[in-house]
Design a protein around this motif. Structure first.
Motif, PDB file in Angstrom:
ATOM      1  N   PRO A  25      36.578  -2.902 -28.408  1.00  0.00           N
ATOM      2  CA  PRO A  25      36.587  -1.519 -28.903  1.00  0.00           C
ATOM      3  C   PRO A  25      37.451  -1.433 -30.147  1.00  0.00           C
ATOM      4  O   PRO A  25      38.511  -2.054 -30.222  1.00  0.00           O
ATOM      5  CB  PRO A  25      37.191  -0.719 -27.738  1.00  0.00           C
ATOM      6  N   GLY A  26      36.941  -0.721 -31.129  1.00  0.00           N
ATOM      7  CA  GLY A  26      37.684  -0.594 -32.379  1.00  0.00           C
ATOM      8  C   GLY A  26      37.349  -1.696 -33.366  1.00  0.00           C
ATOM      9  O   GLY A  26      37.682  -1.598 -34.543  1.00  0.00           O
ATOM     10  N   GLY A  27      36.677  -2.751 -32.912  1.00  0.00           N
ATOM     11  CA  GLY A  27      36.290  -3.836 -33.819  1.00  0.00           C
ATOM     12  C   GLY A  27      35.163  -3.388 -34.729  1.00  0.00           C
ATOM     13  O   GLY A  27      34.417  -2.476 -34.405  1.00  0.00           O
ATOM     14  N   TYR A  52      24.518   2.806 -30.621  1.00  0.00           N
ATOM     15  CA  TYR A  52      24.065   4.147 -30.991  1.00  0.00           C
ATOM     16  C   TYR A  52      24.943   4.634 -32.135  1.00  0.00           C
ATOM     17  O   TYR A  52      26.145   4.854 -31.948  1.00  0.00           O
ATOM     18  CB  TYR A  52      24.152   5.088 -29.793  1.00  0.00           C
ATOM     19  N   ILE A  53      24.345   4.776 -33.313  1.00  0.00           N
ATOM     20  CA  ILE A  53      25.136   5.005 -34.531  1.00  0.00           C
ATOM     21  C   ILE A  53      24.717   6.332 -35.175  1.00  0.00           C
ATOM     22  O   ILE A  53      23.616   6.440 -35.724  1.00  0.00           O
ATOM     23  CB  ILE A  53      24.915   3.860 -35.547  1.00  0.00           C
ATOM     24  N   VAL A  64      29.947  -0.831 -38.815  1.00  0.00           N
ATOM     25  CA  VAL A  64      30.283   0.183 -37.808  1.00  0.00           C
ATOM     26  C   VAL A  64      31.535  -0.217 -37.053  1.00  0.00           C
ATOM     27  O   VAL A  64      31.853  -1.409 -36.934  1.00  0.00           O
ATOM     28  CB  VAL A  64      29.132   0.376 -36.786  1.00  0.00           C
ATOM     29  N   ARG A  65      32.225   0.786 -36.575  1.00  0.00           N
ATOM     30  CA  ARG A  65      33.358   0.539 -35.676  1.00  0.00           C
ATOM     31  C   ARG A  65      32.868   0.769 -34.256  1.00  0.00           C
ATOM     32  O   ARG A  65      32.283   1.813 -33.952  1.00  0.00           O
ATOM     33  CB  ARG A  65      34.510   1.492 -36.000  1.00  0.00           C
ATOM     34  N   GLU A  77      30.589   3.985 -34.724  1.00  0.00           N
ATOM     35  CA  GLU A  77      30.793   4.956 -35.804  1.00  0.00           C
ATOM     36  C   GLU A  77      30.567   4.251 -37.141  1.00  0.00           C
ATOM     37  O   GLU A  77      31.177   3.204 -37.394  1.00  0.00           O
ATOM     38  CB  GLU A  77      32.230   5.493 -35.694  1.00  0.00           C
ATOM     39  N   PRO A  78      29.673   4.771 -37.994  1.00  0.00           N
ATOM     40  CA  PRO A  78      29.467   4.107 -39.282  1.00  0.00           C
ATOM     41  C   PRO A  78      30.718   4.236 -40.164  1.00  0.00           C
ATOM     42  O   PRO A  78      31.288   5.327 -40.253  1.00  0.00           O
ATOM     43  CB  PRO A  78      28.282   4.857 -39.899  1.00  0.00           C
TER      44      PRO A  78
END
Ligand code: SAM
Length: 447
Positions: A25-27, A52-53, A64-65, A77-78
């Motif tokens: 997560p966060g990568g 899912y972006i 994306v994160r 998240e893009p």
């Protein structure tokens, strides 16, 4: 359809590898969007599983994160666009990247309309239903949404936040503009903030529903306890300052609203007849969308003499049909909405009934020349079964959910109805939702 791919996200192939490595997560990783999912998010396959972006389009390569688990994959998240697709447009609202109200402002008009229509076609195809005709998508203009449910929280030493929830999470986006809402709702926001600043204690949350009606704004405050005299006084002062039509409170969503201040009569106009709708009762989202639905219902059913309107609410269709001289039996679980419909026009009789628990039986449907059927989002399979077993020549289904509509439509088709025409109506602007009216005619006798 420009660059939309499979709108439901199905048919997107997963990589052959066995179990994907656990995501960090966060990568950050790179991904290529393959399709738009049913909520409007771009779907990509990655070594960490399905992503899912939001705010992306098929064909786009994005950094994306990685976020938390979402269904069969991960939210992402893009953070950087490495390539942009043809169907991309500039979102008209400054809140778009955070606000949970809209998910499709980044689509060009062509891509957007394609997405909406594909939702309908996919739902019909899954239920193996062929429509003889699908009308062009009825577009409704920005600024047409007449109702908003604002969330509010009071913050220490700062203004109260009033707006919509973030797309992910519980934070409230403090709305200062909204191209979806009727401008009178947006204009009322500063006064609403002042009022809630005064009313709420630090950290307190509430929700306020604001509807633009004929006669002014109709505001319903969610307030768990009966309001004290001091609260009522603040509400009365706000109603005057903001020139509201009516201000009510209710203990929570779905519970009856009790007017505290009524400054003018307020109502909704259905095909030219004003109905004094009770506070908090259901209304179609926009006047333009409502007009398109009424036109579709009248077009299909106006030749019928006796009509039953199932899930009638305050009579959007019943009142419009009665205004055209028809006799209508309106049925809903909301007795006060029915009373408003009946007092607006002669020709309407009503029955308060839980149609999900006790659908109108095929035997009770005998003698009606047409039935209108507009259930909540979950649809009404039990009622559709009774309609399917009835001899009613015309059934008009109105729905805000193509999936449950298609399921209920399949029951009607199994019972011998043909789907003559579907009118898709885009009244939930820039959201993935689609409204529709569908006309069924009985084309073979009951088995
Ligand atoms: C989508 S709204 C449609 C209302 C109306 N046809 C209109 O266009 O304004 C659904 C309606 O179903 C009613 N409803 C919800 N649950 C119900 C139930 N179990 N039995 C009967 N009516 C119900 C609601 O009160 C609401 O009026």
């Amino acid at each position: 359809m420009t660059g939309i791919g499979n709108a439901a996200g199905h048919g997107v192939r997963r990589p052959r590898s066995a179990a994907p490595p656990p995501p960090t997560p966060g990568g950050a990783i790179e991904a290529v969007v393959l399709a738009l999912g049913s909520h409007g998010d771009g779907i990509a396959e990655s070594a960490c599983g399905r992503l899912y972006i939001p705010r992306t389009l098929p064909g786009e390569r994005v950094r994306v994160r990685l976020g938390s688990r979402r269904g069969d994959g991960l939210a992402a998240e893009p953070i950087e666009w490495l390539s942009a697709a043809e169907g991309r447009a500039t979102p008209p609202c400054r809140h778009f990247s955070r606000c949970g109200g809209c998910s499709l402002q980044h689509l060009s008009a062509e891509a957007y309309q394609g997405f909406k229509l594909e939702r309908l076609h996919t739902a019909l195809a899954r239920a193996r239903i062929t429509a003889s005709a699908v009308a062009p998508l009825v577009l409704t203009p920005p600024g047409g949404r007449r109702r908003a449910r604002f969330a509010a929280v009071s913050r220490a030493r700062r203004r109260c936040s009033v707006g919509f929830r973030e797309r992910r999470g519980h934070a409230i986006v403090d709305v200062v503009e909204c191209p979806v809402l009727d401008h009178r709702l947006v204009t009322a926001l500063p006064a609403l903030r002042d009022w809630l600043d005064d009313l709420l204690t630090t950290g307190q949350r509430t929700e306020v529903t604001v509807t633009q009606l004929d006669g002014g704004l109709d505001v319903v405050l969610d307030w768990p306890q009966p309001p004290t005299v001091a609260v009522r006084e603040r509400c009365a002062a706000f109603a005057g300052e903001a020139d509201l039509g009516r201000l009510s409170w209710r203990a929570g969503p779905g519970l009856p609203a009790e007017p505290m201040v009524q400054r003018r009569p307020v109502g909704a106009s259905f095909a030219g007849t004003i109905v004094a709708v009770p506070a908090g009762c259901f209304l179609q989202a926009s006047v333009a969308g409502e007009g398109a639905l009424i036109a579709a219902v009248l077009d299909a059913a106006v030749d019928a003499r006796r009509i039953v309107d199932l899930f009638s609410g305050a009579g959007t269709f019943a009142v419009s049909l009665a205004a055209a001289g028809r006799h209508v039996l309106a049925i809903d679980s909301d007795g006060s909405a029915l009373a408003a419909a009946a007092s607006a026009r002669p020709g309407i009789t009503t029955q308060t009934r839980d149609l999900l628990a006790r659908p109108l039986a095929a035997s009770e449907l005998a003698g009606f020349a047409a039935a209108v059927f507009d259930p909540p989002r979950a649809g009404a399979a039990a009622q559709a079964k009774q309609l399917a077993a009835s001899g009613v020549p015309t059934v008009v289904a109105v729905s805000c959910n193509p999936q449950t509509f298609a399921r209920d439509a399949r029951l009607l088709v199994n019972g011998g109805y043909g789907l003559e025409r579907v009118v898709p109506v885009d009244q939930f602007l820039w959201s993935p939702h689609l409204e529709l009216a569908a006309i069924f005619r009985r084309n073979r006798q009951r088995p």
